[in-house]
Structures are given as structure tokens and as C-alpha cells.
Write a protein that holds these residues in place. Structure first.
Motif, PDB file in Angstrom:
ATOM      1  N   CYS A   1       0.879  -1.127  -0.130  1.00  0.00           N
ATOM      2  CA  CYS A   1       0.088   0.031  -0.113  1.00  0.00           C
ATOM      3  C   CYS A   1       0.745   1.165   0.066  1.00  0.00           C
ATOM      4  N   TRP A   2       2.055   1.339   0.658  1.00  0.00           N
ATOM      5  CA  TRP A   2       2.647   2.799   1.071  1.00  0.00           C
ATOM      6  C   TRP A   2       4.082   2.423   0.526  1.00  0.00           C
ATOM      7  N   GLY A   3       4.495   1.355  -0.222  1.00  0.00           N
ATOM      8  CA  GLY A   3       5.996   1.350  -0.416  1.00  0.00           C
ATOM      9  C   GLY A   3       6.959   0.581   0.522  1.00  0.00           C
ATOM     10  N   LEU A   4       8.032   0.310  -0.143  1.00  0.00           N
ATOM     11  CA  LEU A   4       9.233  -0.518   0.457  1.00  0.00           C
ATOM     12  C   LEU A   4      10.070   0.436   1.090  1.00  0.00           C
ATOM     13  N   VAL A   5      10.640   0.454   2.146  1.00  0.00           N
ATOM     14  CA  VAL A   5      11.861   1.384   2.723  1.00  0.00           C
ATOM     15  C   VAL A   5      12.978   0.690   2.619  1.00  0.00           C
ATOM     16  N   GLU A   6      14.078   0.838   1.496  1.00  0.00           N
ATOM     17  CA  GLU A   6      15.045   0.370   1.418  1.00  0.00           C
ATOM     18  C   GLU A   6      16.121   0.444   3.025  1.00  0.00           C
ATOM     19  N   GLY A   7      16.584  -0.685   2.988  1.00  0.00           N
ATOM     20  CA  GLY A   7      17.374  -0.743   4.288  1.00  0.00           C
ATOM     21  C   GLY A   7      16.679  -1.016   5.568  1.00  0.00           C
ATOM     22  N   GLY A   8      15.384  -1.226   5.432  1.00  0.00           N
ATOM     23  CA  GLY A   8      14.377  -1.357   6.466  1.00  0.00           C
ATOM     24  C   GLY A   8      13.629  -2.678   6.185  1.00  0.00           C
ATOM     25  N   HIS A   9      12.520  -2.418   5.412  1.00  0.00           N
ATOM     26  CA  HIS A   9      11.544  -3.444   5.160  1.00  0.00           C
ATOM     27  C   HIS A   9      12.335  -4.509   4.451  1.00  0.00           C
TER      28      HIS A   9
END
Length: 415
Positions: free
Chosen positions: A372-380
């Protein structure tokens, strides 16, 4: 008895067949022929020798004692050339006699800062007989299956100084592959099986009741018992149903032996979740008001697990924040063989509760939010990878231990 000479390609093939999902973490081991008379060598001793002889050794670290610094693995250069496996004796109370008598001075630090900053860490073995039984409950029948990992021909010890005795040659091959996969610097985070095995030997077998209670705490607020309201979020509810289909009913009946009309309390929607989980006269503790019979049966089943399986179960519960997802993973590992699971996966059977299933079941809401909101690189992406690693490692540990001992189905343990 000398250890087996393990050609690189042979060990690589064995480790890949043993745990295909984690193949990216495990590489081949080199050939070695250690001597039986070689003394047990702790990684901390090797690191200490390297620190004294290497011209590239880092300088002293602030706020870290010399003993603690010598025993920290992360970031240390690889101090060995050859990795192998060798048959060994099952664990006995004599293995930790020195630890139980006078304790272990300055074991590997529990905290990342080189100090004993973590709570609940045991540095001694209080009950030697209980400790050895939890590691080897079938000693009279399967004493020949025990193996250890060798570095340059010397058997490894755990951070507590105990011999790294493993109940399966397949498990020893996988742990050896983790050590051989290390390049210039050691990265303990890339050795999930080594971590689980050391935890089982040093901590879980020392105090199984505490670890069992910690795992049971996930039952009160089990994430798989909180459902999205289909009227408000139909897509998420559908994905939850697909991931957790039949999980509660099957485990309640087959694993815990409960009547069909007895099952876990479940909440649908945020409002109902708040009402059911708050403290009240009928619910003295916060969390879902599960039937007392279910809680008692769950406690009996957890108490029946040996140290290896309990370590795997606790790891799965901690990663998923769910008692039922962890129990489903371990129950499938104890009752289904590798061949049965492989055939079911090939046929597209979705109810096979392996490491892949557990990782997906634990991340239903997170993956939905990412879409829904996108992937945070280095986190998710790191969270997704870590979850997969931990679940596959827990599944592999439970399966190899069950296969080596021919453990009875868990449903036969709880009457």
C-alpha cells in the motif's frame, strides 16, 4: 576416532540438500583430518592468540574489559583455514563440571557492547543431570549420531565454554558450512544455526522453564488471533485467512488435544481487539482471554520439548510474535519428514508449515502495508530477509533433531 575427511564439493552438496532455503548462507567446507587427542578449542582462545600475534590487530576498545574483548566475534578476522565435522560423545554432566563448580569467568558478552548487559543470561549450569537430559533425552538409543564442528582439526566450544555437541551429522554439516562461509571477518549474524545451537546448549538447557514461559507469553497477544474487519478491510482479511487457514483449529485438536468446541479467543477489528484484550474481572491479565484448558495444554506441550526444539520454537515465536505460528512450524517439523514435505511443496500444497510458510504467515500485515505505502530500502527489505533466515533456521534445527532421534509426533506427548 578421527574426523571425516570432507571434500569441499561433498560438503557443499550435503549442506544444500539438508537446507535448501538457507543455501545462500552456507558454503562448502574444506577437507580436514583432525586428531582425536586434539584439545577442545574455544573461539575466544583462537581470537586471543590472533590478537597477540597479528600486526593488524585492532587497538584496545573503550569500556570493554580485555577478557570480554577477546571473546567478541563480530568483526574479528578469520583465524582458521579448515572446517570439518567429527563424531563426538553425547553431552554429559562431566562436560560442564568446571562451569557448574566454579562458574565460567568472563564468558562471551551477552550484550553488543562487550558487557553482560542482557538480562536472563546464565553463566553456570545449576542442574547437571537435567541439563544433559534436555540435550539428549534418548541417550541410550542414538548415541552414535552426535557430531561436532572442527576448526583446523580442533572441536569448537560454545560461548559458555561447553563442547559444541550436535545431535545430527546433517546439523553439524550445516553449522560447519556457516563457519566456512565466513570470509575475512567473522559475522555471527550470518550464522543463525550456530546461534540457535549455542543458545540451546548454554541457555535453554540451563533454564527450560524460563524460556518456555517466555514463549507462552506470545499466546496472550498472539498476532494470528487478531483479524482485520472484513467490512473495513476486505483485502487484508482475505490474506490473513489464506495465511492462517486452519491453523488454530488444527493445532487445538491435534497438538493440544482439545475438544472441537474449545479454541483460542480471537478478535475481529480494532474495537473488539481493545475490548477483549483489556484487563477486567474475567481477564486478570491483559491479552486475549483464552480458555484456561487451552493455556494449560499449551504449557504442557512446551514443557515436553527438549532443549533443541524449545530453542527453535522460541526463536519462531519471537520472530512472528505468535505462539500458534511458532507451534505450527515446530509441529510440522516433528511430524513430517523431509521427503513428505518436499513432495507436498512440489504438489503446491499450501498447508505445509515450513520456514517459507512461517515467514509469510508472520509478515501478512507488513507485506500488505508495503504494497500500500511502498518499501523502505534498508529497513523493510532487511526485516523480510531476517525473518526468512530465522524461520528457516528454526525449522531446519527442529527437523534435523527430530529426524536423528525419530521423535514421536507432538500430539502423542500431550494426553
Amino acid at each position: 576416532m578421527a574426523s571425516k575427511a570432507l571434500p569441499r564439493l561433498a560438503l557443499r552438496a550435503s549442506a544444500r540438500r539438508a537446507a535448501a532455503p538457507c543455501a545462500s548462507l552456507w558454503s562448502a567446507s574444506a577437507q580436514t583430518t583432525p586428531s582425536r587427542s586434539a584439545p577442545l578449542l574455544a573461539p575466544s582462545q583462537c581470537i586471543h592468540q590472533w590478537r597477540c600475534t597479528s600486526t593488524d590487530a585492532p587497538g584496545p576498545q573503550k569500556n570493554v574489559t580485555a577478557a570480554a574483548a577477546d571473546r567478541r566475534l563480530a568483526g574479528r578476522q578469520r583465524f582458521y583455514k579448515k572446517v570439518g565435522v567429527a563424531p563426538c560423545a553425547p553431552p554429559t554432566k562431566e562436560d560442564q563440571k568446571s562451569a557448574s563448580d566454579g562458574g565460567v569467568a568472563s564468558p562471551i558478552s551477552a550484550g553488543v557492547d562487550g558487557t553482560q548487559s542482557a538480562t536472563g543470561v546464565h553463566t553456570t549450569i545449576a542442574d547437571a543431570d537435567r541439563w544433559s537430559y534436555l540435550l539428549d533425552p534418548h541417550a541410550s538409543s542414538f548415541s552414535s549420531s552426535w557430531h561436532t564442528v572442527t576448526l583446523d582439526g580442533r572441536p569448537l566450544r560454545t560461548p559458555l565454554g561447553l563442547p559444541l555437541t550436535l545431535p545430527s551429522e546433517m546439523l553439524a554439516l550445516a553449522v560447519a558450512s556457516e563457519w566456512d562461509a565466513q570470509t575475512k571477518y567473522l559475522q555471527p549474524a550470518q550464522m543463525p544455526l550456530m546461534t540457535l545451537c549455542c543458545t540451546a546448549i548454554d541457555q535453554v538447557a540451563s533454564d527450560p522453564a524460563a524460556h518456555g514461559e517466555d514463549a507462552l507469553r506470545y499466546l496472550a497477544n498472539d498476532t494470528s488471533c487478531y483479524w482485520a474487519d472484513p467490512g473495513e478491510d476486505r483485502v487484508l482479511h482475505k490474506r490473513q485467512s489464506k495465511a492462517w487457514e486452519g491453523l488454530h483449529d488444527e493445532l487445538s485438536a491435534t497438538l493440544l488435544g482439545l475438544p472441537r468446541d474449545v479454541g483460542p479467543a480471537q478478535a475481529v477489528g480494532g474495537g473488539e481487539a481493545l475490548l477483549l484484550s483489556r484487563k477486567s474481572k474475567g481477564n486478570a491479565r491483559s491479552g486475549l482471554p483464552h480458555p484456561p484448558l487451552l493455556v494449560e495444554k499449551a504449557r504442557q506441550w512446551v514443557a515436553s520439548l527438549d532443549a533443541w526444539t524449545l530453542a527453535a520454537f522460541y526463536s519462531a515465536c519471537a520472530e512472528s510474535k505468535s505462539f500458534f505460528i511458532g507451534a505450527g512450524l515446530i509441529h510440522d517439523a516433528l511430524t513430517a519428514g523431509e521427503e513428505t514435505t518436499a513432495r507436498a511443496e512440489a504438489a503446491g500444497k499450501e498447508t505445509v508449515r515450513c520456514g517459507k510458510w512461517a515467514a509469510a504467515a508472520a509478515r501478512v500485515e507488513e507485506e500488505f502495508n508495503i504494497e500500500c505505502w511502498g518499501l523502505v530500502e534498508g529497513g523493510h527489505d532487511y526485516d523480510r530477509l531476517n525473518c526468512s533466515i530465522q524461520m528457516h533456521a528454526a525449522s531446519f534445527l527442529a527437523r534435523t533433531v527430530a529426524a536423528s532421534r525419530r521423535i514421536l509426533p507432538a500430539s502423542d506427548v500431550v494426553q
